[in-house]
Write a protein that holds these residues in place. Sequence first.
Motif, short mmCIF file in Angstrom:
data_model
loop_
_atom_site.label_atom_id
_atom_site.label_comp_id
_atom_site.label_asym_id
_atom_site.label_seq_id
_atom_site.Cartn_x
_atom_site.Cartn_y
_atom_site.Cartn_z
N GLN A 371 11.19 114.83 72.76
CA GLN A 371 12.32 115.71 73.00
C GLN A 371 12.11 117.05 72.29
OE1 GLN A 371 14.90 115.38 75.00
NE2 GLN A 371 14.34 113.30 75.66
N GLY A 372 12.39 118.14 73.00
CA GLY A 372 12.19 119.48 72.43
C GLY A 372 10.92 120.15 72.91
N ASP A 373 9.97 119.37 73.46
CA ASP A 373 8.75 119.97 74.00
C ASP A 373 9.11 120.84 75.22
OD1 ASP A 373 6.87 118.92 72.25
OD2 ASP A 373 6.65 117.06 73.40
N TYR A 374 8.37 121.93 75.37
CA TYR A 374 8.60 122.79 76.53
C TYR A 374 7.26 123.36 77.00
CZ TYR A 374 8.08 126.61 73.17
OH TYR A 374 7.58 127.45 72.21
N PHE A 375 7.22 123.88 78.23
CA PHE A 375 6.04 124.56 78.74
C PHE A 375 6.47 125.50 79.85
CE2 PHE A 375 6.67 121.75 82.14
CZ PHE A 375 5.63 121.71 83.06
N GLN A 376 5.49 126.24 80.39
CA GLN A 376 5.75 127.17 81.49
C GLN A 376 5.08 126.60 82.74
OE1 GLN A 376 3.75 131.20 81.97
NE2 GLN A 376 5.74 131.85 81.16
N THR A 381 7.74 131.93 85.66
CA THR A 381 7.60 132.94 84.59
C THR A 381 8.34 132.51 83.33
OG1 THR A 381 9.50 134.14 85.49
CG2 THR A 381 7.30 134.84 86.20
N GLY A 382 9.35 131.67 83.49
CA GLY A 382 10.11 131.21 82.34
C GLY A 382 9.65 129.85 81.85
N PHE A 383 10.24 129.43 80.73
CA PHE A 383 9.86 128.15 80.13
C PHE A 383 10.88 127.07 80.50
CE2 PHE A 383 7.66 131.25 77.57
CZ PHE A 383 6.42 130.64 77.36
N LYS A 384 10.43 125.84 80.41
CA LYS A 384 11.27 124.71 80.79
C LYS A 384 11.00 123.54 79.85
CE LYS A 384 12.99 122.68 85.01
NZ LYS A 384 12.89 122.72 86.49
N LYS A 385 12.05 122.84 79.48
CA LYS A 385 11.86 121.64 78.65
C LYS A 385 11.14 120.57 79.47
CE LYS A 385 15.77 122.07 75.49
NZ LYS A 385 17.02 121.45 75.00
N ILE A 386 10.25 119.86 78.81
CA ILE A 386 9.53 118.78 79.48
C ILE A 386 10.53 117.76 80.03
CG2 ILE A 386 7.85 116.90 79.22
CD1 ILE A 386 6.53 119.58 78.92
N SER A 387 11.57 117.45 79.26
CA SER A 387 12.55 116.47 79.70
C SER A 387 13.23 116.90 81.00
CB SER A 387 13.60 116.24 78.61
OG SER A 387 14.23 117.46 78.25
N ASP A 421 0.28 124.21 82.75
CA ASP A 421 1.06 125.35 82.24
C ASP A 421 0.52 126.64 82.87
OD1 ASP A 421 1.64 127.65 80.33
OD2 ASP A 421 2.81 126.04 79.38
N ASN A 422 1.42 127.50 83.28
CA ASN A 422 1.06 128.74 83.95
C ASN A 422 0.17 129.64 83.10
OD1 ASN A 422 1.79 130.16 86.55
ND2 ASN A 422 2.26 131.81 85.10
N ARG A 423 0.29 129.51 81.79
CA ARG A 423 -0.48 130.37 80.88
C ARG A 423 -1.97 130.05 80.87
NH1 ARG A 423 3.15 129.10 75.70
NH2 ARG A 423 3.11 127.08 76.78
N PHE A 424 -2.35 128.86 81.39
CA PHE A 424 -3.76 128.45 81.33
C PHE A 424 -4.39 128.35 82.73
CE2 PHE A 424 -1.61 126.92 77.57
CZ PHE A 424 -2.49 127.25 76.55
N LYS A 425 -3.70 128.93 83.70
CA LYS A 425 -4.20 128.85 85.08
C LYS A 425 -5.40 129.77 85.26
CE LYS A 425 -1.24 132.49 86.98
NZ LYS A 425 -0.17 132.82 87.92
#
Length: 439
Positions: A371-376, A381-387, A421-425
């Motif tokens: 809980q609390g993990d997030y990614f893009q 363009t925005g971030f989202k919680k994994i949950s 994650d969009n940042r590593f595409k």
Amino acid sequence: MLDKFIAYIKEKQLFEPQQKVLLAVSGGTDSMVLLHLFEKSEFDYSVVHCNFQLRESDSDKDEEFVRQQVLMHGVPFFSTRFDTEDYARVNGISVEMAARELRYNYFEKIRAENNYDFIATAHHQDDLLETFFLNLSRKTGIRGLTGIKEKSGQIIRPLLFASRTNIEDFAQANYISFREDHTNSEVVYQRNFIRHRILPVFSELNPVFKKNLSETIENLRDVEDVFSFLIQKEIKNIIFDEGNEVSVSIEKLRQFEFPKVLLFEILTPFNFNANVIQQIFKSLENLPGKQFFSKTHRLVKDRENLFITPLPEPENRIFYIEKDDIELFAPLDFTLEKRSIKGFEIIKNSNVACLDIEKLEFPLLIRKWKQGDYFQPLGMTGFKKISDFLIDEKIPIHQKENTWLLCSGQKVVWVMGHRIDNRFKITEKTKQVLQIEIR
């Protein structure tokens, strides 16, 4: 009695003469007669004893008595001591249930470690009748009414052909020593209450009551065999076993003429009790996402299926990926390949991650999401919680808990098996690709 004993073993195919048997011997009349019969039959056996420390010094005297008796027979002897009352208190169960769990767990441990084929207990015909009434009082199905089986897995019961009176007469006639357990005459325990208060009343009403009830139980076993044969054929059509996960088709379950009965037979082996199964059955008409638990398993009602999985163990391990690794087998089985961007085509598969290797910080690590993990997510363009992502993707609850993250430092690179994650595409600036594929 010796001839009947050997004949019963052959008739019920309990074990072969060359197989090794571990005898559970308490020191009471029944188990000492069992020990005597095994010795006279010249079977290959050893003895195991549990000291439950429930009868103060008497428990220790029982243990020493059995030890000395086994010493005279010259066979291997195993024993242990339990704080049974403490175990019962910690686990919130009765002392009787605690003793049962402790002894059978210990018996199986000794059997497996020493390569014995079977564990023999001294249950007899009267135990069978007492179990019938005990299960009847607790609410049960046809399986509970058939009582104790002569063979259940590695447990065999070679004395089920004999009554308590038969055994006591044989012990007296053959001068077999034993230890008297004074708690057998007390009525504080449920089984002893049935033994001393219930069965004698029925025997007064009908002198052949015990014989008739034994034959009735045999009839019930025949009915159970037919029932089990037919029900298992139906179960095979509606459940799907996929490793640690079993799924039950709700639609096919509803099509069965007696769906509640079928559901009971499906879920009982996973330790769901009758009350919980009743709740599960009622939930079939409700929205998905409801969870139900037994001691060992969890059931999740999804849209089209019931998913049954073992209760997960806490998973705090972290796995590392070095720059030169080409494959890993834990926690998932996957390959890693460095590819030139020239002529490379992205594989559109949720089990394949195509990443810009220059954006990664080695060693990479793999861990369970929390809980609390997030990614893009890729494409955003925005971030989202994994949950929230897992909810949006309609990932069943039991699969969510088995979701792993590939991370670079503190950043999530890939929700493995779902989305990178969009940042590593890969972009037009990418020179080299790291392709990771879950096999």
